[in-house]
Every structure is written in structure tokens, then in C-alpha cells.
Scaffold this motif. Structure first.
Motif, PDB file in Angstrom:
ATOM      1  N   GLY A 100      -5.227  -7.857 -12.644  1.00  0.00           N
ATOM      2  CA  GLY A 100      -5.147  -6.421 -12.380  1.00  0.00           C
ATOM      3  C   GLY A 100      -4.538  -6.137 -11.022  1.00  0.00           C
ATOM      4  N   TYR A 101      -3.989  -4.948 -10.862  1.00  0.00           N
ATOM      5  CA  TYR A 101      -3.316  -4.547  -9.623  1.00  0.00           C
ATOM      6  C   TYR A 101      -3.765  -3.142  -9.218  1.00  0.00           C
ATOM      7  CZ  TYR A 101       0.068  -8.182 -11.055  1.00  0.00           C
ATOM      8  OH  TYR A 101       0.671  -9.351 -11.453  1.00  0.00           O
ATOM      9  N   THR A 102      -4.064  -2.966  -7.939  1.00  0.00           N
ATOM     10  CA  THR A 102      -4.248  -1.628  -7.387  1.00  0.00           C
ATOM     11  C   THR A 102      -2.878  -1.111  -6.940  1.00  0.00           C
ATOM     12  OG1 THR A 102      -4.541  -2.462  -5.140  1.00  0.00           O
ATOM     13  CG2 THR A 102      -6.538  -2.257  -6.498  1.00  0.00           C
ATOM     14  N   ARG A 103      -2.823   0.125  -6.466  1.00  0.00           N
ATOM     15  CA  ARG A 103      -1.556   0.647  -5.933  1.00  0.00           C
ATOM     16  C   ARG A 103      -1.077  -0.219  -4.770  1.00  0.00           C
ATOM     17  NH1 ARG A 103      -0.078   5.281  -8.207  1.00  0.00           N
ATOM     18  NH2 ARG A 103      -1.698   6.600  -9.141  1.00  0.00           N
ATOM     19  N   HIS A 104      -2.025  -0.646  -3.935  1.00  0.00           N
ATOM     20  CA  HIS A 104      -1.684  -1.523  -2.805  1.00  0.00           C
ATOM     21  C   HIS A 104      -1.097  -2.833  -3.322  1.00  0.00           C
ATOM     22  CE1 HIS A 104      -2.213  -3.967   0.848  1.00  0.00           C
ATOM     23  NE2 HIS A 104      -2.754  -4.869   0.051  1.00  0.00           N
ATOM     24  N   ASP A 105      -1.710  -3.420  -4.355  1.00  0.00           N
ATOM     25  CA  ASP A 105      -1.215  -4.673  -4.919  1.00  0.00           C
ATOM     26  C   ASP A 105       0.200  -4.506  -5.471  1.00  0.00           C
ATOM     27  OD1 ASP A 105      -3.680  -5.854  -4.371  1.00  0.00           O
ATOM     28  OD2 ASP A 105      -4.453  -5.521  -6.400  1.00  0.00           O
ATOM     29  N   MET A 106       0.462  -3.365  -6.094  1.00  0.00           N
ATOM     30  CA  MET A 106       1.797  -3.111  -6.630  1.00  0.00           C
ATOM     31  C   MET A 106       2.828  -3.038  -5.504  1.00  0.00           C
ATOM     32  SD  MET A 106       1.614  -3.190  -9.875  1.00  0.00           S
ATOM     33  CE  MET A 106       3.324  -2.729 -10.102  1.00  0.00           C
TER      34      MET A 106
END
Length: 433
Positions: A100-106
Motif C-alpha cells: 500500500g501507498y500513502t500520498r507521501h509514498d506516491m
């Protein structure tokens, strides 16, 4: 600091940033992921014990099985309302691994993909033909976001439809190709069949190839077929997707160390190996929010180097992945990787890099066959020439890899072509036991 400048960060500044981010990641993992709290407690280690980068080796490993055991979201460190993207592996050997990815991870993923593409100076002047698969596989969307961030025009071709891909590459004037190395070779093969002149009809100047190990011979064949710069792109979905490392103009596979800490361990003992020794790559994420990975065992076999690279980048580099530990064949006590067989094949004139390794059992002994497609030019030669070619390949495999393999020469275009990751091994030993 520009994206490119991050690869040239002063060593002391980079180490300080890594330690700060490592301490933050370990703290978050311990307090937000019950799995990590239990693992740390069992190992007798607390986040406060991580006072230097050398303390990383005190932490327990994470494996793919851990992800499967906590399917689907059990290792996430954020609530689902903060997750903006979910990817997963194909799950061909059990439950898929889910990431999974948060906006920060993206944003992090986009950054490291842009830095990957900057290895060939991709810019708004380029047209990027992206033939990696879109969907749950991370390859397609990873390259897509990175290229768009640099202002390049992206053609989201995805996989398959080879002739249509070639038409689009020619008509749209693609300058960059992104796909697996085996598909790049397949594209070149079909282009020649269709009457294209690879150097005149296409405007390609560089390609980004990954998702499967490729021998030096295959990399050379792809680069020379298309007349392009070959950039190796390394990554895995559990860490972030593609964007963990990329090769510079000197072929060094640079790890984006401000986001990922690499180690190489002995796959049997788990001990960290000195730089320059071959072993299993282990990666710790430093900036991932949704799915932090502590000392993730990749099963990929490589060597780590810290000496300066000729390109001037200060970030550590690794050698091209030799293969996966679970892809390694043990044939009558001899360890062999498909990429090693591939390298031997590509050095022999008269055959193509298209091959399949078939492993069988005869009594208590393993029996290895390598099926290799001959070059079209060889079909006009006599049987004697083909027999000599077969014998030469068998001798080369024995001399270089110490394996007794029977080589079976097959006609061109006989072996199945892959639109994605090539399937190189057919292991029949369990069926015949």
C-alpha cells in the motif's frame, strides 16, 4: 537540491540523513505494526537501541512469507483511510503479497522513478514508450509517474500486441523504451521480420529494462539490436516497485540510499557479508509510511560496492542481479543460475538468446537439457555444422559452469515468447520422482 544532485550528496550528509530516517522508521514500525513489535521484543531490541547505522544488524529480518501470513493489510502502519494506492504480486505460489501507498509514498515513488529515468537524461523532449504491464504489477504505473514528473510524453502501451507496439513506437517517434529485456529482444526480432530497419525507422536513444535478471550477453544483445543506451532498473513491489536502483553510464547499479539501505548477507547464516562478497540483498526502507520494511530479504543475489563510481555518484552501487536464490538450480550438487547459462549462450555464434532450461531426473541423478534456438542463417548449413555447434555449447557450459548439460538446438521462433517476465526454467524433477 535537484533530483540529480541527490545522487551526489556528500557522504557524511547522506549518512546523517539515513540514520535520522532509520530511527524514525524503526520507531514507527515498532509502535504502529504489531508484527514488528513482537519481532523486536523476541529479538530483545528496542527502537532506542538504534544509535548508529551499524546497529541495523541488530534488527530482525522480514520475509515474503511474513507478508503472506498477514495478508492483506496486516503489516500496514497507517489506517486504510490514508492509503491511496494498492498493488500486489501475482500470487502464483500462494497468497499474493499486498503493498500500500500513502500520498507521501506516491511522491517518494515518483521521485525515485524520475531519478531512475535521469540516468539517461529523460526530459520533456522525450516520448516514453512504456511497455511494462499496467495494473496490480508495479512496473507500468511506476515508470509512467516518473516520466510524467520529468515532463516527458508517455505512451501507456502496456504489454502484448507486439506488432501494434512497433507501429506506435515508429509513428509516435518514441525516444525511450521501457520493458523487460526479453520483450525488448522480442520486439527487435519481430521488427526485423516485419521489414523495419531498427536504426532508421525508430528514434530510440535509451531503454529502461528490469523485472527479470539479464546476463551481460542479453544486455549487450538488446543494446546493439536497437542501438541504444541500456539502463538497468531494479526494484521490487515489497520495497516500493521499480525505483530502488538504476544503472549509470558505467553500468553500476546505484541504490537510492537516501530512501533505502542495502545490505548483503550470507543466505544460510544471515550474517552481514563484507563489501565485495556475493550474497543475498537485504533492503530497509527509510521513507515508506504505509508499509515500512525492516531488513527485507529480497532473495536476489548480488555484490555491494562502496568505492567511488566513475560517474561521480556518492550513493552505493550493487552489481547486476545474478538471479534469485529461489531460482538457483542445484544440479547434481552444482549451483547454477539461469542468467549464467544465458551468458554462456550469448557468447556462442550461431544461436539466439532465446532458450529454456529443462531439468529432469534419471534415477538418482539430475538431468539438465538446454533448448536453444539457432540463428536463421544456420538453417542453410549442413547437419554437421549444427552438430558441431551443439557440441561447442555443451563444452562451453561444462568449461564455464561445470555442468553436464545436453543441448537441444531448435528452429527459430520455436520457443514461447514472453510479453513480460520470461519463463526460463521447466523443472520436471518432482513429476519424475
Amino acid at each position: 537540491m535537484s533530483l540529480k544532485e541527490k545522487d551526489f550528496m556528500p557522504k557524511e550528509e547522506l549518512r546523517a540523513l539515513q540514520l535520522k530516517r532509520l530511527q524514525e522508521t524503526v520507531e514507527r514500525a515498532y509502535h504502529l505494526v504489531p508484527f514488528y513489535r513482537k519481532k523486536f521484543d523476541e529479538a530483545g531490541v528496542k527502537p532506542s537501541d538504534i544509535r548508529s547505522l551499524e546497529d541495523l544488524k541488530k534488527l530482525p529480518f522480514t520475509t515474503k512469507q511474513d507478508l503472506r501470513n498477514h495478508y492483506p493489510f496486516g503489516l500496514f502502519a497507517v489506517p486504510m483511510d490514508r492509503v491511496v494506492r494498492i498493488h500486489s504480486s501475482s500470487g502464483t505460489t500462494g497468497k499474493p503479497t499486498v503493498v500500500g501507498y500513502t500520498r507521501h509514498d506516491m511522491a517518494v515513488w515518483t521521485e525515485v522513478m524520475a531519478r531512475t529515468l535521469l540516468m539517461a537524461d529523460v526530459s520533456e523532449k522525450d516520448i516514453v514508450h512504456n511497455a511494462y504491464g499496467y495494473g496490480l504489477f508495479t512496473g507500468g504505473l511506476g515508470f509512467h509517474y516518473g516520466a510524467e514528473a520529468l515532463g516527458a510524453a508517455v505512451v501507456p502501451a502496456s504489454g502484448g500486441f507486439t506488432k501494434r507496439q512497433l507501429m506506435l513506437m515508429k509513428d509516435f517517434g518514441a525516444t525511450i523504451l521501457c520493458c523487460t529485456p526479453s520483450f525488448a529482444l522480442h520486439l527487435a526480432e519481430v521488427a526485423k521480420e516485419e521489414g523495419y530497419d531498427l536504426k532508421k525507422d525508430f528514434k530510440l536513444r535509451a531503454g529502461f529494462f528490469g523485472a527479470e535478471p539479464a546476463s551481460p550477453g542479453l544486455r549487450k544483445a538488446v543494446a546493439e539490436s536497437w542501438g541504444i543506451q541500456y539502463v538497468e532498473a531494479y526494484g521490487l513491489s515489497e520495497i516500493i516497485g521499480p525505483g530502488v536502483a538504476a544503472s549509470c553510464e558505467y553500468g553500476s547499479l546505484h541504490v537510492f540510499e537516501d530512501h533505502f539501505i542495502p545490505e548483503v548477507i550470507d543466505p544460510e547464516t544471515g550474517e552481514v557479508l563484507p563489501d565485495g562478497e556475493e550474497g543475498e540483498l537485504v533492503i530497509t526502507t527509510l521513507t515508506k509510511q504505509a508499509l515500512p520494511m525492516i531488513r527485507y530479504r529480497t532473495k536476489d543475489i548480488t555484490v555491494i560496492h562502496r568505492e567511488p563510481c566513475k560517474c561521480g555518484r556518492t550513493i552505493v552501487w550493487i552489481e547486476s542481479i545474478k538471479g534469485r536464490a529461489d531460482d538457483m538450480l542445484i544440479v547434481n550438487g552444482v549451483n547454477v543460475f539461469p542468467s549464467q547459462v544465458e551468458h554462456v549462450i550469448t557468447k556462442v555464434e550461431g544461436v539466439t538468446p532465446n532458450y529454456v532450461i529443462v531439468v529432469d531426473k534419471k534415477g538418482v541423478l539430475d538431468k539438465l537439457e538446454v533448448w536453444v534456438e539457432v540463428d536463421e542463417k544456420m538453417l542453410t548449413d549442413g547437419v554437421g555444422t549444427l552438430e558441431r555447434l551443439q557440441k561447442k555449447l555443451e563444452e562451453e557450459l561444462l568449461n564455464h559452469l561445470y555442468i553436464n548439460a545436453k543441448v537441444k538446438l531448435v528452429e527459430p521462433k520455436t520457443l514461447e515468447r514472453s510479453m513480460g517476465k520470461a519463463k526460463r526454467i521447466v523443472d520436471r524433477r518432482e513429476l519424475s520422482s
